[in-house]
Design a protein around this motif. Structure first.
Motif, mmCIF file in Angstrom:
data_model
loop_
_atom_site.group_PDB
_atom_site.id
_atom_site.type_symbol
_atom_site.label_atom_id
_atom_site.label_comp_id
_atom_site.label_asym_id
_atom_site.label_seq_id
_atom_site.Cartn_x
_atom_site.Cartn_y
_atom_site.Cartn_z
ATOM 1 N N VAL A 130 0.841 -1.201 0.000
ATOM 2 C CA VAL A 130 0.000 0.000 0.000
ATOM 3 C C VAL A 130 0.875 1.249 0.000
ATOM 4 C CG1 VAL A 130 -1.697 1.319 1.331
ATOM 5 C CG2 VAL A 130 -1.944 -1.151 1.098
ATOM 6 N N SER A 131 1.919 1.237 0.814
ATOM 7 C CA SER A 131 2.830 2.387 0.874
ATOM 8 C C SER A 131 3.537 2.609 -0.449
ATOM 9 C CB SER A 131 3.866 2.195 1.981
ATOM 10 O OG SER A 131 3.256 2.136 3.238
ATOM 11 N N LEU A 132 3.882 1.513 -1.150
ATOM 12 C CA LEU A 132 4.553 1.633 -2.441
ATOM 13 C C LEU A 132 3.641 2.307 -3.457
ATOM 14 C CD1 LEU A 132 7.044 1.034 -4.153
ATOM 15 C CD2 LEU A 132 6.125 -1.259 -4.583
ATOM 16 N N VAL A 133 2.364 1.905 -3.479
ATOM 17 C CA VAL A 133 1.415 2.552 -4.389
ATOM 18 C C VAL A 133 1.209 4.009 -3.977
ATOM 19 C CG1 VAL A 133 -0.934 2.540 -5.302
ATOM 20 C CG2 VAL A 133 0.247 0.372 -4.880
ATOM 21 N N ALA A 134 0.988 4.234 -2.699
ATOM 22 C CA ALA A 134 0.704 5.586 -2.215
ATOM 23 C C ALA A 134 1.890 6.529 -2.343
ATOM 24 C CB ALA A 134 0.242 5.524 -0.761
ATOM 25 N N SER A 135 3.090 5.988 -2.472
ATOM 26 C CA SER A 135 4.270 6.852 -2.641
ATOM 27 C C SER A 135 4.207 7.647 -3.942
ATOM 28 C CB SER A 135 5.555 6.011 -2.598
ATOM 29 O OG SER A 135 5.668 5.188 -3.751
ATOM 30 N N HIS A 136 3.367 7.209 -4.872
ATOM 31 C CA HIS A 136 3.195 7.925 -6.135
ATOM 32 C C HIS A 136 2.129 9.017 -6.046
ATOM 33 C CE1 HIS A 136 5.673 5.114 -8.528
ATOM 34 N NE2 HIS A 136 5.187 4.182 -7.727
ATOM 35 N N PHE A 137 1.355 9.053 -4.960
ATOM 36 C CA PHE A 137 0.281 10.024 -4.845
ATOM 37 C C PHE A 137 0.843 11.437 -4.698
ATOM 38 C CE2 PHE A 137 -3.179 7.004 -2.913
ATOM 39 C CZ PHE A 137 -3.214 6.301 -4.108
ATOM 40 N N ASP A 138 0.127 12.400 -5.234
ATOM 41 C CA ASP A 138 0.480 13.809 -5.060
ATOM 42 C C ASP A 138 0.038 14.312 -3.688
ATOM 43 O OD1 ASP A 138 1.352 13.978 -7.817
ATOM 44 O OD2 ASP A 138 -0.758 13.985 -8.362
ATOM 45 N N ARG A 139 -1.037 13.720 -3.190
ATOM 46 C CA ARG A 139 -1.569 14.130 -1.886
ATOM 47 C C ARG A 139 -2.305 12.962 -1.254
ATOM 48 N NH1 ARG A 139 -6.528 16.680 -0.502
ATOM 49 N NH2 ARG A 139 -7.008 17.062 -2.706
ATOM 50 N N PHE B 15 -5.653 -5.358 6.828
ATOM 51 C CA PHE B 15 -6.307 -4.416 5.930
ATOM 52 C C PHE B 15 -5.773 -3.002 6.168
ATOM 53 C CE2 PHE B 15 -9.538 -7.695 7.094
ATOM 54 C CZ PHE B 15 -9.476 -8.407 5.905
ATOM 55 N N ARG B 16 -5.003 -2.510 5.209
ATOM 56 C CA ARG B 16 -4.481 -1.150 5.288
ATOM 57 C C ARG B 16 -5.014 -0.370 4.101
ATOM 58 N NH1 ARG B 16 1.149 1.613 4.391
ATOM 59 N NH2 ARG B 16 0.703 3.580 5.423
ATOM 60 N N THR B 17 -5.444 0.855 4.345
ATOM 61 C CA THR B 17 -6.071 1.667 3.311
ATOM 62 C C THR B 17 -5.455 3.050 3.275
ATOM 63 O OG1 THR B 17 -8.145 0.572 3.941
ATOM 64 C CG2 THR B 17 -8.292 2.380 2.358
ATOM 65 N N VAL B 18 -5.178 3.537 2.072
ATOM 66 C CA VAL B 18 -4.780 4.926 1.861
ATOM 67 C C VAL B 18 -5.626 5.471 0.717
ATOM 68 C CG1 VAL B 18 -2.957 6.521 1.154
ATOM 69 C CG2 VAL B 18 -2.411 4.610 2.674
ATOM 70 N N THR B 19 -6.246 6.605 0.933
ATOM 71 C CA THR B 19 -6.974 7.313 -0.128
ATOM 72 C C THR B 19 -6.250 8.621 -0.391
ATOM 73 O OG1 THR B 19 -9.107 6.326 0.407
ATOM 74 C CG2 THR B 19 -9.145 8.402 -0.791
ATOM 75 N N GLY B 20 -6.005 8.887 -1.672
ATOM 76 C CA GLY B 20 -5.295 10.097 -2.033
ATOM 77 C C GLY B 20 -5.516 10.440 -3.496
ATOM 78 N N PHE B 21 -4.649 11.322 -3.998
ATOM 79 C CA PHE B 21 -4.808 11.812 -5.362
ATOM 80 C C PHE B 21 -3.549 11.541 -6.190
ATOM 81 C CE2 PHE B 21 -7.985 14.070 -3.016
ATOM 82 C CZ PHE B 21 -9.028 14.224 -3.903
ATOM 83 N N TYR B 22 -3.769 11.027 -7.386
ATOM 84 C CA TYR B 22 -2.702 10.836 -8.366
ATOM 85 C C TYR B 22 -3.113 11.550 -9.645
ATOM 86 C CZ TYR B 22 0.468 8.609 -11.700
ATOM 87 O OH TYR B 22 1.397 8.377 -12.678
ATOM 88 N N LYS B 23 -2.419 12.630 -9.971
ATOM 89 C CA LYS B 23 -2.724 13.423 -11.170
ATOM 90 C C LYS B 23 -4.214 13.753 -11.241
ATOM 91 C CE LYS B 23 1.197 11.773 -13.886
ATOM 92 N NZ LYS B 23 1.669 11.169 -15.156
ATOM 93 N N SER C 98 10.873 -4.282 -8.671
ATOM 94 C CA SER C 98 10.479 -4.277 -10.076
ATOM 95 C C SER C 98 8.975 -4.182 -10.279
ATOM 96 C CB SER C 98 11.031 -5.519 -10.790
ATOM 97 O OG SER C 98 10.690 -6.692 -10.108
ATOM 98 N N ILE C 99 8.160 -4.474 -9.261
ATOM 99 C CA ILE C 99 6.707 -4.377 -9.424
ATOM 100 C C ILE C 99 6.251 -2.928 -9.500
ATOM 101 C CG2 ILE C 99 6.001 -4.328 -6.989
ATOM 102 C CD1 ILE C 99 3.800 -6.357 -7.759
ATOM 103 N N ASP C 100 7.117 -2.001 -9.166
ATOM 104 C CA ASP C 100 6.760 -0.585 -9.212
ATOM 105 C C ASP C 100 6.384 -0.148 -10.622
ATOM 106 O OD1 ASP C 100 6.398 1.697 -7.552
ATOM 107 O OD2 ASP C 100 8.167 2.615 -8.438
ATOM 108 N N THR C 101 6.986 -0.744 -11.637
ATOM 109 C CA THR C 101 6.639 -0.410 -13.023
ATOM 110 C C THR C 101 5.186 -0.755 -13.312
ATOM 111 O OG1 THR C 101 8.911 -0.819 -13.729
ATOM 112 C CG2 THR C 101 7.224 -0.800 -15.441
ATOM 113 N N LEU C 102 4.731 -1.916 -12.832
ATOM 114 C CA LEU C 102 3.338 -2.308 -13.023
ATOM 115 C C LEU C 102 2.404 -1.354 -12.275
ATOM 116 C CD1 LEU C 102 1.214 -4.252 -14.092
ATOM 117 C CD2 LEU C 102 1.669 -5.751 -12.133
ATOM 118 N N ILE C 103 2.780 -0.968 -11.091
ATOM 119 C CA ILE C 103 1.980 -0.009 -10.317
ATOM 120 C C ILE C 103 1.812 1.295 -11.079
ATOM 121 C CG2 ILE C 103 2.000 1.450 -8.245
ATOM 122 C CD1 ILE C 103 3.308 -0.954 -6.782
ATOM 123 N N GLU C 104 2.887 1.801 -11.675
ATOM 124 C CA GLU C 104 2.828 3.051 -12.432
ATOM 125 C C GLU C 104 1.873 2.950 -13.627
ATOM 126 O OE1 GLU C 104 6.900 3.769 -13.339
ATOM 127 O OE2 GLU C 104 7.300 4.801 -11.445
#
Length: 291
Positions: free
Chosen positions: A42-51, A61-69, A279-285
């Motif tokens: 979850v943190s890896l995905v959320a690290s791409h969020f702008d906010r 169960f961990r949840t982060v809601t934020g904004f990406y572009k 390497s899974i970060d590419t798929l996340i992007e």
């Protein structure tokens, strides 16, 4: 039409107004949802969020809601297995489509777009380690959808019968079902740079996936028959443990869902990459751009 009422025993709401397992409130949930198994991802995905707007943790169960572009996205960990997907999908749907103050079903349906980003084992030569695989159909060995009315309507019965026929399926292992990804969402997420095919969602990591340690298998030749399966141009590309429940429940609930995975082991080549997390970060992007 009379609105359905949900009793306290059926929909458990915590004293703070959040849903029982996820500890989310309705306002925490975005229309675009990314599911991951590992809470750490979850943190890896959320690290791409702008906010980041909200963060909640409860058990696995961990949840982060934020904004990406400018896109509002919820990323939610599920833990491992279709049983956990049953919890996550029912509670996400409740957050979207049940009024927690009255316990009545909302008159207007809210549709979620849900993409699971996972890891998997490849079963074909064209799925070496590092391949991104998109699930057109998912064959569920878990049996979860069999407990819901509408199971047949949410399943591809033709593929189900063909699979059981080709592999000479032993019904002592339960009745498999075939759930389908939402076509529009699948095309948008997979685009033209992911391998498409059939995924098998297993009810375990060892025996159900043909791994034999001290316990012998019910059908030692099952993996060989799975690898040889082909019907209407689709082969079984990979094993994982959640996609069938996600697609099946989403179909029944009126949501759009698909699963994309990175191959971290190839069962034919007997190779594995335990250090895949970078390497899974590419798929996340890719998913963040396309969801």
């Amino acid at each position: 039409m009379e609105q359905k009422y949900f009793a306290e025993s059926e929909l458990i709401i915590n004293p703070d107004g959040s849903v029982f397992h996820l500890h989310l409130k309705p306002e925490h949930l975005a229309d675009k949802v990314i599911l991951v198994g590992d809470p750490g991802r979850v943190s890896l995905v959320a690290s791409h969020f702008d906010r980041i707007e909200d963060e909640v943790s409860s058990r696995e169960f961990r949840t982060v809601t934020g904004f990406y572009k400018n896109k509002r996205i919820t990323v939610q960990s599920t833990g491992i297995g279709c049983d956990n997907i049953d919890i996550v999908m029912n509670e996400l749907d409740a957050l979207a489509n049940i009024d927690f103050s009255t316990r009545l079903q909302r008159s207007e349906h809210r549709t979620l777009n849900i993409v699971r980003i996972g890891t998997c084992g490849g079963l074909q030569p064209e799925c070496p380690i590092g391949t991104f695989v998109a699930s057109v159909k998912s064959i569920g060995f878990d049996g979860l959808l069999n407990f819901y009315a509408g199971r047949d309507e949410a399943s591809d019965l033709e593929y189900e019968e063909e699979f059981k026929k080709q592999v000479n399926w032993n019904m002592k292992m339960g009745n498999p079902y075939v759930a389908c990804s939402d076509t529009e969402l699948l095309d948008r997420i997979a685009a033209d740079d992911m391998v498409r095919g059939i995924t098998i969602a297993c009810g375990g990591f060892f025996g159900p996936q043909g791994r034999e340690l001290r316990l012998p298998l019910m059908d030692p030749k099952l993996n060989e028959k799975i690898e040889a399966f082909e019907y209407k141009g689709l082969k079984i590309n990979n094993f994982e443990m959640e996609s069938s429940a996600l697609s099946g429940l989403s179909t029944l609930m009126g949501h759009k869902a698909t699963t994309v995975c990175m191959v971290i082991a190839n069962r034919l080549a007997k190779e594995a990459n335990a250090g895949y997390k970078n390497s899974i970060d590419t798929l996340i992007e890719k998913v963040l751009e396309r969801i």
